[in-house]
Design a protein around this motif. Structure first.
Motif, short mmCIF file in Angstrom:
data_model
loop_
_atom_site.label_atom_id
_atom_site.label_comp_id
_atom_site.label_asym_id
_atom_site.label_seq_id
_atom_site.Cartn_x
_atom_site.Cartn_y
_atom_site.Cartn_z
N THR A 1 -4.39 -4.34 -2.85
CA THR A 1 -3.30 -3.86 -3.70
C THR A 1 -2.96 -4.85 -4.81
O THR A 1 -1.93 -4.68 -5.47
CB THR A 1 -2.04 -3.61 -2.85
OG1 THR A 1 -1.66 -4.83 -2.18
CG2 THR A 1 -2.31 -2.55 -1.80
N TRP B 1 -1.61 3.82 4.34
CA TRP B 1 -0.92 2.60 3.96
C TRP B 1 -0.65 1.70 5.16
O TRP B 1 -0.50 0.49 5.02
CB TRP B 1 0.40 2.94 3.28
CG TRP B 1 1.33 3.75 4.14
CD1 TRP B 1 1.44 5.10 4.18
CD2 TRP B 1 2.26 3.25 5.10
NE1 TRP B 1 2.37 5.50 5.09
CE2 TRP B 1 2.90 4.38 5.67
CE3 TRP B 1 2.62 1.97 5.53
CZ2 TRP B 1 3.89 4.26 6.65
CZ3 TRP B 1 3.59 1.85 6.51
CH2 TRP B 1 4.22 2.98 7.06
N SER C 1 0.83 -1.21 0.00
CA SER C 1 0.00 0.00 0.00
C SER C 1 0.86 1.25 0.00
O SER C 1 0.53 2.25 -0.65
CB SER C 1 -0.93 -0.01 1.22
OG SER C 1 -1.82 -1.11 1.18
N ARG C 2 1.96 1.22 0.74
CA ARG C 2 2.86 2.38 0.75
C ARG C 2 3.50 2.60 -0.61
O ARG C 2 3.62 3.74 -1.08
CB ARG C 2 3.94 2.18 1.81
CG ARG C 2 4.86 3.38 1.97
CD ARG C 2 5.85 3.17 3.09
NE ARG C 2 6.68 4.35 3.26
CZ ARG C 2 7.65 4.45 4.18
NH1 ARG C 2 7.89 3.44 5.01
NH2 ARG C 2 8.37 5.56 4.27
N ARG C 3 3.89 1.52 -1.26
CA ARG C 3 4.47 1.65 -2.60
C ARG C 3 3.45 2.18 -3.60
O ARG C 3 3.80 2.89 -4.54
CB ARG C 3 5.01 0.31 -3.09
CG ARG C 3 6.25 -0.17 -2.36
CD ARG C 3 6.82 -1.38 -3.07
NE ARG C 3 7.18 -1.06 -4.44
CZ ARG C 3 7.60 -1.97 -5.34
NH1 ARG C 3 7.68 -3.25 -4.99
NH2 ARG C 3 7.91 -1.61 -6.57
N ALA C 4 2.16 1.81 -3.38
CA ALA C 4 1.11 2.28 -4.28
C ALA C 4 0.69 3.71 -3.99
O ALA C 4 -0.14 4.26 -4.72
CB ALA C 4 -0.10 1.35 -4.19
N GLY C 5 1.22 4.31 -2.91
CA GLY C 5 0.89 5.68 -2.58
C GLY C 5 -0.40 5.86 -1.84
O GLY C 5 -0.99 6.95 -1.88
N VAL D 1 -3.01 6.61 1.13
CA VAL D 1 -2.92 7.59 2.22
C VAL D 1 -2.72 6.88 3.55
O VAL D 1 -1.80 7.20 4.31
CB VAL D 1 -4.20 8.45 2.25
CG1 VAL D 1 -4.17 9.42 3.42
CG2 VAL D 1 -4.36 9.21 0.93
#
Length: 319
Positions: free
Chosen positions: A233, A168, A160-164, A166
């Protein structure tokens, strides 16, 4: 100087190139010229793929094709996200619980299934199947279900963090809090119903009953929540495969418990219903991968849960 008028061309007696004579039909209606026409079309434009040239599902119905691959999973995903899921799960849970309390006729299903399974186990007399039943039942223990859930929660947060996204970080607390939810759902019910197990041994003072199945709840919730977090994701096809795996694991754990004579069938069914209520609610509450809000029911094709779930605090006491 004006040119002399040219005589009009004589109409050809031959039909257009590629067209044959109009064939008769049983209803005395004419069939349009050419093999590229589709019967019943309101235009003379040829079709790109003539109906007669397609392979149908039946010789008498040319052009009737089966559903596209993946359509079944899409339909099942939408059904799992519909509002009927919690209603059906709640009605079934209340019905089964009521029958357990009053020792109603529905418990005859438990006794019949146990008799049939015992007969099959005796006739087959396979140590491999018996060992497999134990292995499948152990998939609902605290280990490996809880470690898998925590690991997938971390993986989902990283993706989720890699996908940006909010929020994540949201999968990590969800994965961490899920194991604590199982005892809150299962232990009070076991103590309240105090149902003896299939072997018929009376409960000792302070001992929990067998209803509902803690192992089934642990497996279904742990693997189901893990799939919910990771599917946010993942691509559509990957998400469908993950949901299928979660459903399969939940079913295998229940089958292993019944085959090994660890639980009544209705113990397993009640745990599935409990887990379905939790998973359906969680799927509606979790934000979309973009992190802007909860999922809409129409997003079931890629976001809906695939199975029921439940967790338990100990591998043996909540079996």
């Amino acid at each position: 100087m004006d040119s002399e008028p040219q005589p009009l061309a004589e109409p050809s007696a031959e039909p257009p190139f590629g067209a044959g004579p109009r064939a008769g039909r049983e209803d005395n209606q004419a069939v349009p010229y050419g093999s590229a026409h589709t019967e019943g079309r309101s235009t003379d434009r040829p079709t790109h793929t003539p109906r007669g040239a397609r392979n149908g599902d039946h010789p008498s119905r040319p052009g009737a094709l089966p559903p596209a691959p993946g359509r079944l999973f899409c339909v099942l995903g939408r059904a799992a996200a519909s509002a009927a899921v919690p209603v059906v799960a709640m009605v079934l849970l209340v019905l089964v619980s009521w029958q357990v309390v009053v020792d109603g006729p529905l418990l005859g299903l438990d006794r019949w299934v146990r008799h049939e399974v015992a007969t099959a186990r005796r006739d087959l007399h396979s140590s491999v199947l018996d060992q497999l039943g134990h292995v499948l039942a152990d998939l609902g223990s605290t280990v490996p279900a809880i470690p898998v859930l925590l690991a997938v929660g971390g993986l989902a947060a990283w993706r989720s963090r890699r996908a940006g996204a909010v929020r994540w970080w949201l999968p990590m607390p969800v994965a961490a809090l899920t194991p604590g939810l199982i005892p809150l759902l299962v232990v009070p019910a076991k103590a309240a119903f105090a149902r003896p197990g299939p072997l018929g041994d009376p409960l000792l003072p302070g001992q929990w009953g067998w209803y509902p199945s803690g192992h089934t709840a642990t497996a279904t919730l742990s693997y189901g929540v893990a799939v919910l977090l990771l599917a946010r994701t993942a691509g559509v096809r990957v998400a469908r495969g993950l949901r299928a795996v979660a459903v399969l694991l939940a079913a295998e754990v229940g089958a292993g418990l019944v085959w090994s004579d660890f639980h009544w069938l209705l113990d397993v069914v009640a745990a599935w219903c409990l887990a379905a209520l939790v998973l359906w609610t969680l799927a509606r509450w979790l934000p979309r991968p973009g992190g802007t809000g909860p999922q809409a029911p129409g997003a079931a094709g890629s976001q809906a849960p695939g199975g029921t779930a439940g967790t338990q605090a100990s591998g043996s006491s909540l079996r």
